[in-house]
Write an enzyme that holds these catalytic residues in place. Structure first.
Site, PDB file in Angstrom:
ATOM      1  N   LYS A 157      -9.474  11.250  -9.609  1.00 41.77           N
ATOM      2  CA  LYS A 157      -9.809  10.452  -8.428  1.00 41.77           C
ATOM      3  C   LYS A 157      -8.920   9.223  -8.335  1.00 41.77           C
ATOM      4  O   LYS A 157      -8.252   8.849  -9.302  1.00 41.77           O
ATOM      5  CB  LYS A 157     -11.280  10.054  -8.431  1.00 41.77           C
ATOM      6  CG  LYS A 157     -11.697   9.013  -9.443  1.00 41.77           C
ATOM      7  CD  LYS A 157     -13.182   8.694  -9.269  1.00 41.77           C
ATOM      8  CE  LYS A 157     -13.657   7.653 -10.260  1.00 41.77           C
ATOM      9  NZ  LYS A 157     -15.108   7.381 -10.111  1.00 41.77           N
ATOM     10  N   LYS A 197     -16.484  17.292  -6.661  1.00 43.99           N
ATOM     11  CA  LYS A 197     -17.520  16.263  -6.589  1.00 43.99           C
ATOM     12  C   LYS A 197     -17.584  15.693  -5.173  1.00 43.99           C
ATOM     13  O   LYS A 197     -16.554  15.300  -4.622  1.00 43.99           O
ATOM     14  CB  LYS A 197     -17.239  15.138  -7.585  1.00 43.99           C
ATOM     15  CG  LYS A 197     -17.387  15.549  -9.041  1.00 43.99           C
ATOM     16  CD  LYS A 197     -16.830  14.492  -9.975  1.00 43.99           C
ATOM     17  CE  LYS A 197     -17.524  13.167  -9.816  1.00 43.99           C
ATOM     18  NZ  LYS A 197     -16.934  12.140 -10.715  1.00 43.99           N
TER      19      LYS A 197
END
Length: 245
Positions: free
Chosen positions: A32, A90
């Site tokens: 991320k 996610k």
């Protein structure tokens, strides 16, 4: 149900950090961009470069970004991220509006994509009943924080609330993770709760700043505090979020 040993999740921003994470004994390499929000998404080309470096030496997850409660955008993000080859995708449920609008759509993709739902402790999440996430086919659930400047997970929710979250998730055969500006000193508090994963970024970085690069010494300290099961390390590539029925 046999309790799974708590494992270490570390968020990385590029191939070099992924290599540091693997050498430091990380169980799940999380992809991320911390500069783009709580679940900031990396460009797909960067995700693929990281996956090339990881080369199946560890499990991987990737975020789709801090998206609005728009099912179309969320589904596009899931599909694009999953197509990169990452193991787990996610997605953030930042509000009840996200749950109402996006969870039904997510259920269609959960049959073929391993999806982890992320809820945010500083957004007053409804975590008394996690059944909708299990019914939607989610592989796991995580608690995180959306505003990294407003405090860490334990500033938002009590230890008792977190314990109930872990028990409920595991009772539903959802793997669960706890994250949210966690510090080294939080590990002795959270580890006895038995979460499947503890997630870190800032605590692993130079000077404790999540926008900086991973620091091997800080990573080593967190790895040692969580503990390392030699057997689980030997089979890291077989670790899965899905609990056996």
């Amino acid at each position: 149900m046999t309790r799974v040993r708590t494992r270490l999740l570390a968020s990385v921003t590029g191939p070099e950090e992924a290599e540091l994470a693997i050498r430091g004994g990380v169980d799940l390499v999380d992809l991320k961009d911390p500069a783009s929000g709580a679940l900031g998404a990396l460009p797909i080309r960067t995700i693929r470069a990281i996956l090339d470096r990881v080369a199946s030496r560890a499990q991987t997850s990737a975020t789709i970004g801090d998206l609005p409660a728009d099912p179309g955008l969320v589904l596009d993000g899931i599909r694009a991220t999953a197509a990169s080859g990452v193991d787990y995708v996610k997605i953030g449920f930042f509000s009840e509006a996200h749950v109402r609008a996006c969870l039904p759509a997510v259920a269609d993709l959960a049959r073929s994509i391993s999806i982890v739902a992320v809820l945010f402790a500083d957004r007053s999440p409804s975590i008394a009943d996690l059944t909708p996430f299990a019914r939607a086919g989610c592989t796991g659930v995580m608690l995180d924080t959306a505003d990294k400047g407003s405090g860490r997970l334990l500033d938002c929710l009590t230890r008792e609330t977190l314990a109930a979250f872990v028990r409920q998730a595991q009772g539903l055969r959802l793997l669960c993770g706890l994250a949210g500006s966690l510090r080294l000193g939080d590990i002795p508090v959270l580890l006895p709760l038995g979460p499947d994963y503890l997630g870190f970024r800032g605590a692993l970085c130079d000077s404790g700043q999540r926008a900086r690069t991973l620091d091997p010494e800080r990573l080593r300290a967190v790895r040692e505090a969580i503990g390392c099961d030699p057997e689980s390390m030997a089979i890291r590539t077989n670790v899965t979020w899905r609990r056996p029925l």
